[in-house]
Design a protein around this motif. Structure first.
Motif, PDB file in Angstrom:
ATOM      1  N   PHE A  29       0.821  -1.203   0.000  1.00 44.53           N
ATOM      2  CA  PHE A  29       0.000   0.000   0.000  1.00 44.53           C
ATOM      3  C   PHE A  29       0.866   1.270   0.000  1.00 44.53           C
ATOM      4  CE2 PHE A  29      -2.555  -3.269   2.068  1.00 44.53           C
ATOM      5  CZ  PHE A  29      -3.762  -3.153   1.408  1.00 44.53           C
ATOM      6  N   GLY A  30       0.567   2.162  -0.943  1.00 46.56           N
ATOM      7  CA  GLY A  30       1.201   3.472  -0.962  1.00 46.56           C
ATOM      8  C   GLY A  30       2.666   3.488  -1.335  1.00 46.56           C
ATOM      9  N   ALA A  31       3.207   2.390  -1.814  1.00 46.80           N
ATOM     10  CA  ALA A  31       4.617   2.366  -2.214  1.00 46.80           C
ATOM     11  C   ALA A  31       4.815   3.132  -3.520  1.00 46.80           C
ATOM     12  CB  ALA A  31       5.106   0.929  -2.358  1.00 46.80           C
ATOM     13  N   ARG A  32       6.055   3.538  -3.757  1.00 48.77           N
ATOM     14  CA  ARG A  32       6.405   4.234  -4.993  1.00 48.77           C
ATOM     15  C   ARG A  32       7.513   3.466  -5.704  1.00 48.77           C
ATOM     16  NH1 ARG A  32      10.712   7.202  -6.398  1.00 48.77           N
ATOM     17  NH2 ARG A  32      10.515   8.612  -8.179  1.00 48.77           N
ATOM     18  N   ILE A  33       7.292   3.182  -6.982  1.00 49.49           N
ATOM     19  CA  ILE A  33       8.293   2.524  -7.820  1.00 49.49           C
ATOM     20  C   ILE A  33       8.740   3.532  -8.877  1.00 49.49           C
ATOM     21  CG2 ILE A  33       8.828   0.529  -9.247  1.00 49.49           C
ATOM     22  CD1 ILE A  33       7.927  -0.114  -6.355  1.00 49.49           C
ATOM     23  N   GLY A  34      10.017   3.875  -8.875  1.00 51.44           N
ATOM     24  CA  GLY A  34      10.521   4.923  -9.751  1.00 51.44           C
ATOM     25  C   GLY A  34      10.591   4.511 -11.208  1.00 51.44           C
ATOM     26  N   PRO A  35      10.779   5.499 -12.100  1.00 53.31           N
ATOM     27  CA  PRO A  35      10.881   5.223 -13.537  1.00 53.31           C
ATOM     28  C   PRO A  35      12.002   4.233 -13.845  1.00 53.31           C
ATOM     29  CG  PRO A  35      10.648   7.576 -13.131  1.00 53.31           C
ATOM     30  CD  PRO A  35      10.875   6.943 -11.795  1.00 53.31           C
ATOM     31  N   ARG A  36      11.692   3.317 -14.744  1.00 46.96           N
ATOM     32  CA  ARG A  36      12.633   2.322 -15.259  1.00 46.96           C
ATOM     33  C   ARG A  36      13.207   1.403 -14.184  1.00 46.96           C
ATOM     34  NH1 ARG A  36      17.068   5.151 -18.508  1.00 46.96           N
ATOM     35  NH2 ARG A  36      16.618   6.947 -17.163  1.00 46.96           N
ATOM     36  N   GLY A  96       7.302  -3.481   0.667  1.00 46.15           N
ATOM     37  CA  GLY A  96       6.393  -3.205   1.765  1.00 46.15           C
ATOM     38  C   GLY A  96       5.673  -1.884   1.633  1.00 46.15           C
ATOM     39  N   ASP A  97       4.667  -1.692   2.470  1.00 46.50           N
ATOM     40  CA  ASP A  97       3.860  -0.477   2.468  1.00 46.50           C
ATOM     41  C   ASP A  97       4.735   0.771   2.557  1.00 46.50           C
ATOM     42  OD1 ASP A  97       1.777  -2.232   2.639  1.00 46.50           O
ATOM     43  OD2 ASP A  97       1.141  -1.666   4.647  1.00 46.50           O
ATOM     44  N   GLY A  98       4.446   1.752   1.707  1.00 47.04           N
ATOM     45  CA  GLY A  98       5.083   3.051   1.808  1.00 47.04           C
ATOM     46  C   GLY A  98       6.547   3.082   1.443  1.00 47.04           C
ATOM     47  N   ALA A  99       7.109   1.986   0.950  1.00 42.96           N
ATOM     48  CA  ALA A  99       8.513   1.993   0.526  1.00 42.96           C
ATOM     49  C   ALA A  99       8.668   2.829  -0.734  1.00 42.96           C
ATOM     50  CB  ALA A  99       9.001   0.569   0.286  1.00 42.96           C
ATOM     51  N   ASP A 100       9.859   3.359  -0.931  1.00 41.94           N
ATOM     52  CA  ASP A 100      10.147   4.227  -2.086  1.00 41.94           C
ATOM     53  C   ASP A 100      11.362   3.646  -2.808  1.00 41.94           C
ATOM     54  OD1 ASP A 100      10.802   6.240  -3.889  1.00 41.94           O
ATOM     55  OD2 ASP A 100      10.266   7.850  -2.499  1.00 41.94           O
ATOM     56  N   ILE A 101      11.099   3.073  -3.984  1.00 45.82           N
ATOM     57  CA  ILE A 101      12.154   2.449  -4.777  1.00 45.82           C
ATOM     58  C   ILE A 101      12.539   3.411  -5.892  1.00 45.82           C
ATOM     59  CG2 ILE A 101      12.845   0.417  -6.086  1.00 45.82           C
ATOM     60  CD1 ILE A 101      12.006  -0.093  -3.140  1.00 45.82           C
ATOM     61  N   GLY A 102      13.780   3.873  -5.878  1.00 50.70           N
ATOM     62  CA  GLY A 102      14.206   4.905  -6.808  1.00 50.70           C
ATOM     63  C   GLY A 102      14.288   4.432  -8.253  1.00 50.70           C
ATOM     64  N   ALA A 103      14.426   5.414  -9.140  1.00 46.27           N
ATOM     65  CA  ALA A 103      14.535   5.140 -10.575  1.00 46.27           C
ATOM     66  C   ALA A 103      15.729   4.231 -10.850  1.00 46.27           C
ATOM     67  CB  ALA A 103      14.674   6.453 -11.342  1.00 46.27           C
ATOM     68  N   GLY A 110      18.939   4.552  -8.645  1.00 44.44           N
ATOM     69  CA  GLY A 110      20.131   3.793  -8.978  1.00 44.44           C
ATOM     70  C   GLY A 110      20.836   3.203  -7.782  1.00 44.44           C
ATOM     71  N   GLY A 111      20.135   3.076  -6.649  1.00 47.81           N
ATOM     72  CA  GLY A 111      20.784   2.673  -5.416  1.00 47.81           C
ATOM     73  C   GLY A 111      21.100   1.205  -5.295  1.00 47.81           C
TER      74      GLY A 111
END
Length: 359
Positions: A309-316, A325-332, A351-352
């Motif tokens: 829920f509410g997670a963000r998956i970055g471009p490409r 998991g909920d609210g995680a932020d996965i960078g481009a 790119g992390g």
């Protein structure tokens, strides 16, 4: 013949907890959206569809959440009672704990983390025809080495309960659904943890009770792992797994009201996009479970994965066979492959992380 209206259904919930715990903090796992509905809705709808009217739901984990969702059961055509364990009692102890709420002489017990297409009417009829004390639903699997096996004789009587082995004598395994005569349930010790598989069933055999197996080839999946959760959700969307609760047209995707999908995005493989989620153009989702409020960036690829829920998956970004998991932020441009687990609220910068062998 058994009149389903004279059968209690006992649903033991909470079994999906530990193996899916990294996924989400928002709800008990049996309540996670599965093809757009709380997972238990699919089981309860099958119970109602079989003509069973009374359900006892036993849980030791966030019990109020279940009652808040299902209430007295009337919306599903059921009458639901709730029983809470003060401490986990195991599968056998959980059955014994609901005895005060039982109304009838026959009870059908379900493990709450199984997705199944078993014909419950036929199961109950088999139980009555064979005058069984207990009837176990058994399924055949391609590789039974990962399971305990349950061999039966030519009359369908269970002959043993075998632990996992490298060379099992049968491909029949316990499917997590049992029909009991009431006196058998009364035999189960109360007030302590009891395993129905390791203690109750072997004890019944040693005491000479009539334990029968009902073997069929209908759909069956234990939903306790992220991989099985993804597969089961996709099978529901595509119509491979049956559920009377589903009214949408089966197909390659299920996009809920309030979600947006950009031009050029490809959604296949039984993908589910939750309410309020945003999938940007050029993204590719194959067999993905996207919960409510997720943002998927342009060109991202998500395959056979769960996005909380509410997670963000970055471009490409690429996520394959993973759990976010909920609210995680996965960078481009991050790359997370098989077995990757990102806990709720974690941020990975652009790119992390990569799993590729190239530089």
């Amino acid at each position: 013949m058994v009149n389903p209206a004279e059968v209690d259904a006992v649903v033991l919930v909470g079994g999906m907890g530990t193996r899916l715990r990294p996924l989400t903090l928002s709800a008990p796992k049996p309540m996670l959206p599965t093809a757009g509905l709380p997972f238990l809705t699919h089981l309860l709808s099958r119970i109602a569809d079989a003509g069973i009217e009374h359900v006892v739901m036993g849980t030791s984990y966030k019990a109020a959440v279940f009652e808040s969702e299902f209430g007295d059961g009337s919306k599903l055509g059921l009458q639901i009672d709730y029983v809470v364990e003060d401490e986990p009692l195991g599968t056998g102890g959980g059955i014994a704990n609901v005895v005060p709420k039982l109304r009838h002489d026959t009870a059908i017990v379900f493990n709450g983390d199984v997705l199944s297409g078993c014909d419950l009417g036929a199961l109950l009829d088999s139980h009555a025809t064979k005058d069984a004390d207990v009837t176990m639903h058994l399924v055949r699997v391609g590789d039974p080495r990962a399971f305990g096996c349950v061999p039966t004789d030519s009359e369908g009587l269970v002959t043993a309960f075998l632990e996992k082995a490298q060379d099992p004598p049968t491909d029949q395994i316990n499917a997590g659904c049992y029909v009991f005569k009431r006196p058998v349930i009364d035999r189960i010790p109360k007030g302590r943890a009891v395993s129905v598989e390791r203690e109750v069933f072997p004890g019944l055999l040693s005491d000479g009770l009539r334990v029968c197996g009902y073997v069929d080839s209908t759909y069956w999946r234990d939903m306790g792992t992220p991989e099985d959760f993804v597969r089961g959700s996709a099978d529901l969307v595509r119509g491979i797994a049956p559920s009377p609760a589903l009214t949408h047209q089966r197909g390659e995707k299920l996009v809920h009201d309030g979600a947006s999908v950009g031009p050029g995005a490809l959604l296949i493989g039984g993908t589910v996009v939750g309410r309020g989620a945003e999938v940007a153009g050029g993204a590719r989702l194959d067999g993905a479970v996207i919960f409510d409020g997720v943002t998927v960036g342009a060109g991202a690829v998500i395959e056979r994965s769960i996005i909380g829920f509410g997670a963000r998956i970055g471009p490409r970004a690429l996520i394959r066979d993973g759990v976010i998991g909920d609210g995680a932020d996965i960078g481009a441009r991050c790359e997370l492959l098989r077995g990757a687990r990102v806990w709720p609220g974690i941020t990975i910068p652009d790119g992390g992380i990569r799993f590729s062998t190239d530089v």
